[in-house]
Motif scaffolding. Structure first.
Motif, PDB file in Angstrom:
ATOM      1  N   UNK A  80       0.854  -1.200   0.000  1.00 56.79           N
ATOM      2  CA  UNK A  80       0.000   0.000   0.000  1.00 56.79           C
ATOM      3  C   UNK A  80       0.885   1.243   0.000  1.00 56.79           C
ATOM      4  N   UNK A  81       1.374   1.644  -1.199  1.00 55.08           N
ATOM      5  CA  UNK A  81       2.316   2.761  -1.285  1.00 55.08           C
ATOM      6  C   UNK A  81       1.794   4.074  -0.702  1.00 55.08           C
ATOM      7  N   UNK A  82       0.487   4.279  -0.738  1.00 54.75           N
ATOM      8  CA  UNK A  82      -0.004   5.560  -0.239  1.00 54.75           C
ATOM      9  C   UNK A  82      -0.216   5.551   1.268  1.00 54.75           C
ATOM     10  N   UNK A  83      -0.094   4.405   1.904  1.00 57.53           N
ATOM     11  CA  UNK A  83      -0.141   4.342   3.366  1.00 57.53           C
ATOM     12  C   UNK A  83       1.269   4.259   3.950  1.00 57.53           C
ATOM     13  N   UNK A  84       2.219   3.740   3.170  1.00 63.49           N
ATOM     14  CA  UNK A  84       3.588   3.529   3.652  1.00 63.49           C
ATOM     15  C   UNK A  84       4.431   4.782   3.430  1.00 63.49           C
ATOM     16  N   UNK A  85       4.194   5.791   4.255  1.00 62.36           N
ATOM     17  CA  UNK A  85       4.953   7.038   4.145  1.00 62.36           C
ATOM     18  C   UNK A  85       6.396   6.817   4.596  1.00 62.36           C
ATOM     19  N   UNK A  86       7.308   7.659   4.093  1.00 60.90           N
ATOM     20  CA  UNK A  86       8.724   7.540   4.419  1.00 60.90           C
ATOM     21  C   UNK A  86       9.147   8.520   5.505  1.00 60.90           C
ATOM     22  N   UNK A  87       8.786   9.803   5.317  1.00 62.17           N
ATOM     23  CA  UNK A  87       9.195  10.803   6.304  1.00 62.17           C
ATOM     24  C   UNK A  87       8.233  11.975   6.308  1.00 62.17           C
ATOM     25  N   UNK A  88       8.316  12.723   7.404  1.00 64.78           N
ATOM     26  CA  UNK A  88       7.579  13.980   7.544  1.00 64.78           C
ATOM     27  C   UNK A  88       8.608  15.093   7.531  1.00 64.78           C
ATOM     28  N   UNK A  89       8.243  16.189   6.897  1.00 67.02           N
ATOM     29  CA  UNK A  89       9.158  17.320   6.820  1.00 67.02           C
ATOM     30  C   UNK A  89       8.410  18.600   7.168  1.00 67.02           C
ATOM     31  N   UNK A  90       9.065  19.426   7.980  1.00 67.88           N
ATOM     32  CA  UNK A  90       8.519  20.761   8.257  1.00 67.88           C
ATOM     33  C   UNK A  90       9.161  21.673   7.221  1.00 67.88           C
ATOM     34  N   UNK A  91       8.365  22.152   6.253  1.00 69.74           N
ATOM     35  CA  UNK A  91       8.946  22.920   5.147  1.00 69.74           C
ATOM     36  C   UNK A  91       9.455  24.290   5.572  1.00 69.74           C
ATOM     37  N   UNK A  92      10.555  24.684   4.940  1.00 68.26           N
ATOM     38  CA  UNK A  92      11.081  26.029   5.157  1.00 68.26           C
ATOM     39  C   UNK A  92      10.076  27.054   4.638  1.00 68.26           C
ATOM     40  N   UNK A  93       9.380  26.712   3.556  1.00 69.99           N
ATOM     41  CA  UNK A  93       8.331  27.558   2.974  1.00 69.99           C
ATOM     42  C   UNK A  93       7.015  26.795   3.050  1.00 69.99           C
ATOM     43  N   UNK A  94       6.116  27.190   3.962  1.00 70.32           N
ATOM     44  CA  UNK A  94       4.855  26.470   4.139  1.00 70.32           C
ATOM     45  C   UNK A  94       3.995  26.392   2.870  1.00 70.32           C
ATOM     46  N   UNK A  95       4.205  27.280   1.911  1.00 68.02           N
ATOM     47  CA  UNK A  95       3.414  27.272   0.686  1.00 68.02           C
ATOM     48  C   UNK A  95       4.065  26.439  -0.426  1.00 68.02           C
ATOM     49  N   UNK A  96       5.195  25.815  -0.148  1.00 66.89           N
ATOM     50  CA  UNK A  96       5.942  25.064  -1.169  1.00 66.89           C
ATOM     51  C   UNK A  96       5.113  23.951  -1.806  1.00 66.89           C
ATOM     52  N   UNK A  97       4.226  23.341  -1.048  1.00 68.62           N
ATOM     53  CA  UNK A  97       3.433  22.225  -1.566  1.00 68.62           C
ATOM     54  C   UNK A  97       2.501  22.657  -2.705  1.00 68.62           C
ATOM     55  N   UNK A  98       2.149  23.913  -2.732  1.00 67.17           N
ATOM     56  CA  UNK A  98       1.206  24.408  -3.738  1.00 67.17           C
ATOM     57  C   UNK A  98       1.745  24.298  -5.163  1.00 67.17           C
ATOM     58  N   UNK A  99       3.070  24.198  -5.332  1.00 69.88           N
ATOM     59  CA  UNK A  99       3.661  24.150  -6.657  1.00 69.88           C
ATOM     60  C   UNK A  99       3.684  22.769  -7.291  1.00 69.88           C
ATOM     61  N   UNK A 100       3.188  21.754  -6.593  1.00 76.04           N
ATOM     62  CA  UNK A 100       3.239  20.395  -7.124  1.00 76.04           C
ATOM     63  C   UNK A 100       1.946  20.019  -7.848  1.00 76.04           C
ATOM     64  N   UNK A 101       2.015  18.921  -8.596  1.00 71.77           N
ATOM     65  CA  UNK A 101       0.878  18.480  -9.410  1.00 71.77           C
ATOM     66  C   UNK A 101      -0.274  17.954  -8.564  1.00 71.77           C
ATOM     67  N   UNK A 102      -1.492  18.162  -9.082  1.00 79.39           N
ATOM     68  CA  UNK A 102      -2.651  17.518  -8.472  1.00 79.39           C
ATOM     69  C   UNK A 102      -2.817  16.141  -9.124  1.00 79.39           C
ATOM     70  N   UNK A 103      -3.824  15.401  -8.701  1.00 76.77           N
ATOM     71  CA  UNK A 103      -4.052  14.038  -9.199  1.00 76.77           C
ATOM     72  C   UNK A 103      -4.210  13.994 -10.721  1.00 76.77           C
ATOM     73  N   UNK A 104      -4.987  14.906 -11.276  1.00 79.11           N
ATOM     74  CA  UNK A 104      -5.224  14.909 -12.728  1.00 79.11           C
ATOM     75  C   UNK A 104      -3.927  15.147 -13.506  1.00 79.11           C
ATOM     76  N   UNK A 105      -3.130  16.080 -13.059  1.00 74.32           N
ATOM     77  CA  UNK A 105      -1.858  16.371 -13.733  1.00 74.32           C
ATOM     78  C   UNK A 105      -0.903  15.191 -13.627  1.00 74.32           C
ATOM     79  N   UNK A 106      -0.893  14.526 -12.465  1.00 72.63           N
ATOM     80  CA  UNK A 106      -0.014  13.372 -12.299  1.00 72.63           C
ATOM     81  C   UNK A 106      -0.452  12.219 -13.187  1.00 72.63           C
ATOM     82  N   UNK A 107      -1.765  11.977 -13.255  1.00 72.64           N
ATOM     83  CA  UNK A 107      -2.261  10.905 -14.120  1.00 72.64           C
ATOM     84  C   UNK A 107      -1.907  11.179 -15.579  1.00 72.64           C
TER      85      UNK A 107
END
Length: 119
Positions: free
Chosen positions: A88-115
């Motif tokens: 179950x790859x989506x349950x088996x997380x590797x690490x947690x990170x406290x981002x230097x920039x809290x908004x950094x996640x906004x620049x990544x792909x959503x599900x549709x773009x990834x598919x």
């Protein structure tokens, strides 16, 4: 809501941290995972820095930090049961990170773009 990288990692915001794992697509490409080396908690990382080593029956590969920040936790259970990444790859997380920039996640792909990326 999950976000995705071009390196086939998933990211999920939880409070002020981001949880990171690999996608089912990456898990399929790797084959049976037999060993995982996780980063140290408290480690400060830059975006793109290699932080996890995964070995499978097919190959060894690295997972890079998708964003800069501090590793706050690792999923130590993966060291004893690396195959759970395949189960179950989506349950088996590797690490947690406290981002230097809290908004950094906004620049990544959503599900549709990834598919669209993986076709």
């Amino acid at each position: 809501m999950l976000k995705y990288t071009e390196d086939h990692e998933w990211l999920r915001a939880e409070g002020d941290e981001i949880v990171v794992g690999i996608t089912p697509h990456a898990s399929e490409q790797l084959g049976d995972v037999v060993f995982i080396e996780l980063p140290d908690e408290g480690r400060e990382v830059e975006a793109g820095e290699e932080v996890v080593v995964i070995e499978s029956v097919k190959a060894a590969s690295d997972i890079s930090a998708p964003i800069a920040g501090v590793i706050t936790a690792v999923n130590a259970a993966l060291a004893d049961a690396p195959g759970s990444v395949n189960d179950d790859p989506q349950a088996a997380w590797f690490f947690r990170i406290k981002p230097a920039d809290p908004k950094a996640i906004e620049g990544f792909m959503d599900e549709a773009a990834y598919q669209a990326l993986i076709g």
